[in-house]
Design an enzyme around this catalytic site. Structure first.
Site, PDB file in Angstrom:
ATOM      1  N   GLU A   1      12.182   6.293  -0.971  1.00 26.24           N
ATOM      2  CA  GLU A   1      12.937   5.952  -2.183  1.00 26.24           C
ATOM      3  C   GLU A   1      13.421   7.233  -2.851  1.00 26.24           C
ATOM      4  OE1 GLU A   1      11.321   2.714  -4.696  1.00 26.24           O
ATOM      5  OE2 GLU A   1       9.746   2.561  -3.219  1.00 26.24           O
TER       6      GLU A   1
ATOM      7  N   HIS B   1      15.708   1.554 -14.325  1.00 23.67           N
ATOM      8  CA  HIS B   1      15.959   1.460 -12.882  1.00 23.67           C
ATOM      9  C   HIS B   1      17.467   1.377 -12.686  1.00 23.67           C
ATOM     10  CE1 HIS B   1      15.784   0.337  -8.712  1.00 23.67           C
ATOM     11  NE2 HIS B   1      14.466   0.474  -8.723  1.00 23.67           N
TER      12      HIS B   1
ATOM     13  N   ARG C   1      15.495   8.989 -10.154  1.00 20.06           N
ATOM     14  CA  ARG C   1      15.943   7.790 -10.849  1.00 20.06           C
ATOM     15  C   ARG C   1      16.663   8.059 -12.170  1.00 20.06           C
ATOM     16  NH1 ARG C   1      11.460   3.189 -10.533  1.00 20.06           N
ATOM     17  NH2 ARG C   1      11.945   3.194  -8.327  1.00 20.06           N
TER      18      ARG C   1
ATOM     19  N   HIS D   1      12.790  -0.355 -17.097  1.00 15.02           N
ATOM     20  CA  HIS D   1      11.944  -0.685 -15.939  1.00 15.02           C
ATOM     21  C   HIS D   1      10.494  -0.257 -16.095  1.00 15.02           C
ATOM     22  CE1 HIS D   1      11.117  -1.457 -11.731  1.00 15.02           C
ATOM     23  NE2 HIS D   1      10.761  -0.205 -11.526  1.00 15.02           N
TER      24      HIS D   1
ATOM     25  N   ARG E   1       9.048   9.099 -13.706  1.00 14.55           N
ATOM     26  CA  ARG E   1       8.142   8.730 -12.603  1.00 14.55           C
ATOM     27  C   ARG E   1       8.843   8.766 -11.247  1.00 14.55           C
ATOM     28  NH1 ARG E   1       6.924   3.276 -10.335  1.00 14.55           N
ATOM     29  NH2 ARG E   1       8.789   2.766 -11.518  1.00 14.55           N
TER      30      ARG E   1
HETATM   31  P1  FAD Z   1       0.672  -5.320 -14.961  1.00 13.48           P
HETATM   32  O1  FAD Z   1       0.689  -5.571 -13.507  1.00 13.48           O
HETATM   33  O2  FAD Z   1       1.924  -5.513 -15.687  1.00 13.48           O
HETATM   34  O3  FAD Z   1      -0.447  -6.245 -15.603  1.00 13.48           O
HETATM   35  C1  FAD Z   1      -0.571  -6.334 -17.002  1.00 13.48           C
HETATM   36  C2  FAD Z   1      -1.395  -7.558 -17.333  1.00 13.48           C
HETATM   37  O4  FAD Z   1      -1.775  -7.527 -18.702  1.00 13.48           O
HETATM   38  C3  FAD Z   1      -0.670  -8.874 -17.145  1.00 13.48           C
HETATM   39  O5  FAD Z   1      -1.549  -9.734 -16.505  1.00 13.48           O
HETATM   40  C4  FAD Z   1      -0.391  -9.357 -18.567  1.00 13.48           C
HETATM   41  O6  FAD Z   1      -0.315 -10.742 -18.700  1.00 13.48           O
HETATM   42  C5  FAD Z   1      -1.616  -8.821 -19.265  1.00 13.48           C
HETATM   43  N1  FAD Z   1      -1.470  -8.668 -20.717  1.00 13.48           N
HETATM   44  C6  FAD Z   1      -0.492  -8.007 -21.388  1.00 13.48           C
HETATM   45  N2  FAD Z   1      -0.720  -8.063 -22.724  1.00 13.48           N
HETATM   46  C7  FAD Z   1      -1.871  -8.773 -22.889  1.00 13.48           C
HETATM   47  C8  FAD Z   1      -2.627  -9.176 -24.020  1.00 13.48           C
HETATM   48  N3  FAD Z   1      -2.261  -8.885 -25.274  1.00 13.48           N
HETATM   49  N4  FAD Z   1      -3.748  -9.912 -23.813  1.00 13.48           N
HETATM   50  C9  FAD Z   1      -4.141 -10.259 -22.571  1.00 13.48           C
HETATM   51  N5  FAD Z   1      -3.457  -9.901 -21.457  1.00 13.48           N
HETATM   52  C10 FAD Z   1      -2.352  -9.163 -21.620  1.00 13.48           C
HETATM   53  N6  FAD Z   1       5.624   0.357  -8.932  1.00 13.48           N
HETATM   54  C11 FAD Z   1       5.351   0.874  -7.713  1.00 13.48           C
HETATM   55  O7  FAD Z   1       4.479   1.728  -7.594  1.00 13.48           O
HETATM   56  N7  FAD Z   1       6.044   0.435  -6.625  1.00 13.48           N
HETATM   57  C12 FAD Z   1       7.015  -0.509  -6.692  1.00 13.48           C
HETATM   58  O8  FAD Z   1       7.611  -0.875  -5.685  1.00 13.48           O
HETATM   59  C13 FAD Z   1       7.323  -1.051  -7.961  1.00 13.48           C
HETATM   60  N8  FAD Z   1       8.304  -1.982  -8.098  1.00 13.48           N
HETATM   61  C14 FAD Z   1       8.479  -2.588  -9.315  1.00 13.48           C
HETATM   62  C15 FAD Z   1       9.376  -3.634  -9.414  1.00 13.48           C
HETATM   63  C16 FAD Z   1       9.507  -4.329 -10.605  1.00 13.48           C
HETATM   64  C17 FAD Z   1      10.499  -5.466 -10.722  1.00 13.48           C
HETATM   65  C18 FAD Z   1       8.730  -3.946 -11.729  1.00 13.48           C
HETATM   66  C19 FAD Z   1       8.853  -4.678 -13.015  1.00 13.48           C
HETATM   67  C20 FAD Z   1       7.859  -2.872 -11.631  1.00 13.48           C
HETATM   68  C21 FAD Z   1       7.723  -2.196 -10.427  1.00 13.48           C
HETATM   69  N9  FAD Z   1       6.818  -1.138 -10.303  1.00 13.48           N
HETATM   70  C22 FAD Z   1       6.574  -0.601  -9.068  1.00 13.48           C
HETATM   71  C23 FAD Z   1       5.971  -0.745 -11.424  1.00 13.48           C
HETATM   72  C24 FAD Z   1       4.587  -1.386 -11.225  1.00 13.48           C
HETATM   73  O9  FAD Z   1       4.748  -2.693 -10.754  1.00 13.48           O
HETATM   74  C25 FAD Z   1       3.794  -1.440 -12.507  1.00 13.48           C
HETATM   75  O10 FAD Z   1       3.834  -0.231 -13.167  1.00 13.48           O
HETATM   76  C26 FAD Z   1       2.332  -1.769 -12.195  1.00 13.48           C
HETATM   77  O11 FAD Z   1       2.289  -2.936 -11.428  1.00 13.48           O
HETATM   78  C27 FAD Z   1       1.582  -1.943 -13.474  1.00 13.48           C
HETATM   79  O12 FAD Z   1       0.327  -2.499 -13.185  1.00 13.48           O
HETATM   80  P2  FAD Z   1      -0.648  -2.798 -14.392  1.00 13.48           P
HETATM   81  O13 FAD Z   1      -1.868  -3.388 -13.803  1.00 13.48           O
HETATM   82  O14 FAD Z   1      -0.761  -1.591 -15.213  1.00 13.48           O
HETATM   83  O15 FAD Z   1       0.143  -3.863 -15.287  1.00 13.48           O
HETATM   84  C1  SIN Z   2      11.795  -0.273  -6.408  1.00 14.93           C
HETATM   85  O1  SIN Z   2      11.385  -0.941  -5.475  1.00 14.93           O
HETATM   86  O2  SIN Z   2      12.919   0.221  -6.479  1.00 14.93           O
HETATM   87  C2  SIN Z   2      10.886  -0.050  -7.555  1.00 14.93           C
HETATM   88  C3  SIN Z   2       9.947   0.999  -7.193  1.00 14.93           C
HETATM   89  C4  SIN Z   2       9.262   1.516  -8.405  1.00 14.93           C
HETATM   90  O3  SIN Z   2       9.620   1.170  -9.525  1.00 14.93           O
HETATM   91  O4  SIN Z   2       8.350   2.316  -8.213  1.00 14.93           O
END
Ligand code: FAD
Ligand code: SIN
Length: 517
Positions: A111, A239, A286, A347, A382
Site C-alpha cells: 500500500e 483516506h 496517504r 478515515h 499513519r
Molecule cells: P474498533 O475496531 O473501532 O472498536 C471500537 C469498539 O468500541 C467498537 O466495538 C465500538 O462499538 C466500541 N465503543 C465505542 N464507543 C463505546 C462506548 N462509549 N461504550 C462502549 N463501547 C464503545 N487498519 C489497518 O491496519 N489495515 C487496514 O486494512 C485498515 N482498513 C480500514 C478500513 C476501514 C473502512 C476503516 C474504517 C479502518 C481501517 N483501518 C485499517 C483502521 C483500523 O481498522 C482501525 O484503526 C482498528 O480496527 C481500530 O481497532 P480498535 O479495536 O481500536 O477499534
Molecule cells: C486500505 O485498505 O486502504 C485501508 C488501510 C488502512 O487504513 O490501513
C-alpha cells in the site's frame, strides 16, 4: 458490578486484550452496539508484518518514520515492527486466516508509503476475518463476559469520591466506569481493578467518513474529561479513495491495496496527475495523495477523481478484490471495465489518549489501546495497515503489564451510583441529530484536509456555541446514547481544533496554508 478487567470496546484492541487478560482474571467487555460493529470489521487492505526477504524490520521502521513526517516515537515504532510477527502468530492461533500463494507462502499486498510487499490479508475483508476469529475465541472463554448494547458514559476517578481533581493530581486513578445499559436505560456502576479504553476512532466528527457509525470518539472524550493526557489529535487522516456514491453514509472504502496492485489515479478527463506530487505517484503516502486529489478537485470544481484498474487482468482483479468488485457492481460499476469514481473521506485518528510503551495512560490503572490511543507509532501520518498490528501489539503489552500488577490492586469502595434528578427529554432527539450534523459540517468545512488559522478560529467559535447548548441539555436530561455521543463528538472536535491551533507548522495530516512549506 465488579470485574478484574473492564474492557470498553470490542474491536481488535479490546478483544485481543481480553483474551490475554482472561488468563489471569475475570474480564467484562462492554460494547455499545453488536460486538462486530467496529472499525476493525471494515478493514480491507490488511495487517503489516515483515514476513519474507527482501523485507526487513529496518525497512518497515524506515517507511513508518518517513510516513509519520518526523513526528513518530522511534521506540513505539521499533516495538510494533519487531513484535509484529509474533502477534500475527497469535491471530492465527485464534483462528484468523490469511491468503496464501499456491506454494504455501503468505500472499503479501503493498500500500501507499510501503517500499516492500508486507501486508498480510484475507481477500479484501481482512478486518472482518480478524474480528470473526477474535469473537469466536472470546465467546468460548469462560472468564469473559460480553455485554452488548452497553454504552460507557464516563470513567470513575477520585473525582467521584468528591475529591478535587486536576490534570496534575498526583496518583489520579481509574476505578471503572459508569455504563448505560441500553435495554434497561439504567446507568450501572462497574468497578474494576483495571479499565481498558479501546473504543476506536472518531470519523463521525466529519460529514464524510469510511468509519462505521460507532466511531464517535467516545474513549478520547471520556479520558479527556477524566483528565488524561491526549496528543496529536490534529492529525486526522483522510483516506484518498472512498467510493464516490452521493447519499451513501458511511463512505465505502476502495482499498489502497488496489493502488499497490497497480491501479492508477486519473482526473475526470483521464489524465494521470500524481507524478506532479510525489515520485511514488499513486502509491505516495496517504496525506500527500489525499491533498493532491483535494487540490485537483478544488481547482476543477469537481467532486471526484477516478481510480483505474482496467489495465489489469480481470480475473485477477476479481479474485483479489471480490468484496469491492461486488460493491461496485451493485452501483453499476464493473471495475474490470470502468474507472471507479473516488473522493477522500475522514478515515483514521493518528492521535488520541497518550500512552507509554505498556499502553498505560497518564491515569493509573487506565489503559488506552488501538485507535483511541496515541502510542507515537503513527506520528503525523499513519503508514497504511499499521493500525491493526499496533492494536494487537499494545493489547499484549498492556495485558502483561496489568497482570504483573494484579495482586497489588483492589477495588475502590465508596463510589456513588449515578445521581440524576432531571427529566428525560426524548422530544429533543431531533435537535441532537441536527447538532451532530452541525459538528460534522463545522469540521468538514473548516478543519478538513486543508486548514488555516482563520478556519480553525471560526470552527472553534461555532463549536463553542454547540458545546454550551449541549452541556445545558446534558445537565438537565437523563443521558441517552445519542446525547452522550454528541457530547463526545464535541469534545473530540474541540481537541482536534485546539491542538491544530497549537501547532505552528504544516506537517503530515495537518496542513495549514498559513504555514505552507
Ligand atoms: P474498533 O475496531 O473501532 O472498536 C471500537 C469498539 O468500541 C467498537 O466495538 C465500538 O462499538 C466500541 N465503543 C465505542 N464507543 C463505546 C462506548 N462509549 N461504550 C462502549 N463501547 C464503545 N487498519 C489497518 O491496519 N489495515 C487496514 O486494512 C485498515 N482498513 C480500514 C478500513 C476501514 C473502512 C476503516 C474504517 C479502518 C481501517 N483501518 C485499517 C483502521 C483500523 O481498522 C482501525 O484503526 C482498528 O480496527 C481500530 O481497532 P480498535 O479495536 O481500536 O477499534
Ligand atoms: C486500505 O485498505 O486502504 C485501508 C488501510 C488502512 O487504513 O490501513
Amino acid at each position: 458490578m465488579k470485574t478484574d478487567f473492564l474492557v470498553i470496546g470490542s474491536g481488535a484492541a479490546g478483544l485481543s486484550f481480553a483474551l490475554k487478560a482472561a488468563e489471569r482474571g475475570t474480564v467484562t467487555i462492554v460494547t455499545k452496539g453488536e460486538m462486530a460493529e467496529c472499525n476493525t470489521n471494515y478493514a480491507q487492505g490488511g495487517i503489516c508484518s515483515v514476513t519474507y526477504e527482501p523485507d526487513t524490520f529496518e525497512k518497515h521502521i524506515e517507511d513508518t518514520l518517513v510516513c509519520g513526517a518526523g513526528k513518530c516515537d522511534r521506540q513505539a515504532v521499533e516495538l510494533v515492527v519487531r513484535r509484529a510477527p509474533e502477534l500475527i502468530q497469535d491471530l492465527i492461533a485464534w483462528g484468523t486466516r490469511f491468503n496464501k500463494t499456491p506454494d504455501g507462502r503468505f500472499e503479501l499486498h503493498r500500500e501507499g508509503g510501503h517500499t516492500e510487499h508486507r501486508i498480510l490479508h484475507f481477500e479484501d475483508l481482512t478486518g472482518a476475518e480478524i474480528e470473526r476469529a477474535l469473537i469466536a475465541s472470546v465467546r468460548q472463554h469462560p472468564n469473559i463476559t460480553v455485554l452488548e448494547h452497553h454504552f460507557a458514559v464516563d470513567l470513575l476517578t477520585q473525582h467521584h469520591l468528591g475529591e478535587f481533581v486536576t490534570r496534575h493530581t498526583r496518583n489520579l486513578t481509574c476505578f471503572g466506569a459508569y455504563v448505560l445499559n441500553e435495554k434497561t436505560h439504567e446507568i450501572e456502576t462497574m468497578l474494576a481493578r483495571f479499565t481498558i479504553v479501546a473504543t476506536g476512532g472518531c470519523g463521525h466528527i466529519y460529514s464524510s467518513t469510511t468509519n462505521p457509525v460507532v466511531a464517535t470518539g467516545d474513549g478520547v472524550a471520556m479520558c479527556h474529561r477524566a483528565k488524561a493526557k491526549t496528543e496529536n489529535m490534529e492529525f486526522i487522516q483522510f483516506h484518498p479513495t472512498a467510493l464516490y456514491n452521493p447519499g451513501e453514509k458511511p463512505n465505502f472504502l476502495i482499498t489502497e491495496a488496489m493502488r499497490g496492485f497497480g491501479a492508477i489515479l486519473r482526473l475526470q478527463n483521464g489524465e494521470e496527475f500524481m507524478d506532479k506530487y510525489h515520485p511514488m505517484k499513486s502509491l505516495a503516502p496517504r496525506d500527500i495523495t489525499a491533498r493532491a486529489i483535494y487540490r485537483e478537485m478544488t481547482r476543477r470544481g469537481e467532486d471526484f477523481v477516478y481510480l483505474d484498474v482496467t489495465h489489469k487482468d480481470p480475473e485477477t482483479v476479481r479474485t483479489h478484490f471480490p468484496n469491492i468488485y461486488e460493491k461496485c457492481l451493485s452501483v453499476g460499476i464493473d471495475m474490470t471495465k470502468d474507472w471507479i469514481p473516488v473522493t477522500p473521506a475522514a478515515h483514521y485518528s493518528c492521535g488520541g489518549v497518550r500512552v507509554d510503551l505498556h499502553g498505560q495512560t497518564s491515569i493509573k490503572r487506565l489503559y488506552a489501546l488501538g485507535e483511541t490511543s496515541c502510542t507515537g507509532l503513527h506520528g503525523a501520518n499513519r503508514l497504511a495497515s499499521n493500525s491493526l498490528i499496533e492494536a494487537v501489539v499494545y493489547a499484549d503489552e498492556a495485558a502483561r503489564h496489568a497482570i504483573e500488577r494484579f495482586d497489588r490492586v483492589g477495588f475502590q469502595e465508596g463510589i456513588p451510583d449515578w445521581d440524576f434528578e432531571g427529566t428525560q427529554h426524548t422530544e429533543e432527539m431531533l435537535m441532537l441529530i441536527r447538532s451532530k450534523r452541525e459538528v460534522q459540517s463545522i469540521m468538514s468545512n473548516y478543519v478538513g484536509i486543508v486548514r488555516s488559522n482563520l478556519r480553525l478560529e471560526r470552527a472553534m467559535r461555532r463549536l463553542s456555541i454547540l458545546f454550551e447548548e449541549t452541556e445545558e441539555l446534558y445537565n438537565h436530561t437523563k443521558p441517552v446514547r445519542e446525547l452522550c455521543e454528541l457530547r463526545n463528538m464535541i469534545a473530540v472536535a474541540y481537541l482536534v481544533i485546539k491542538q491544530g491551533m497549537e501547532i505552528k507548522e504544516s506537517v503530515g495530516c495537518h496542513y495549514n496554508i498559513d504555514y505552507q512549506k
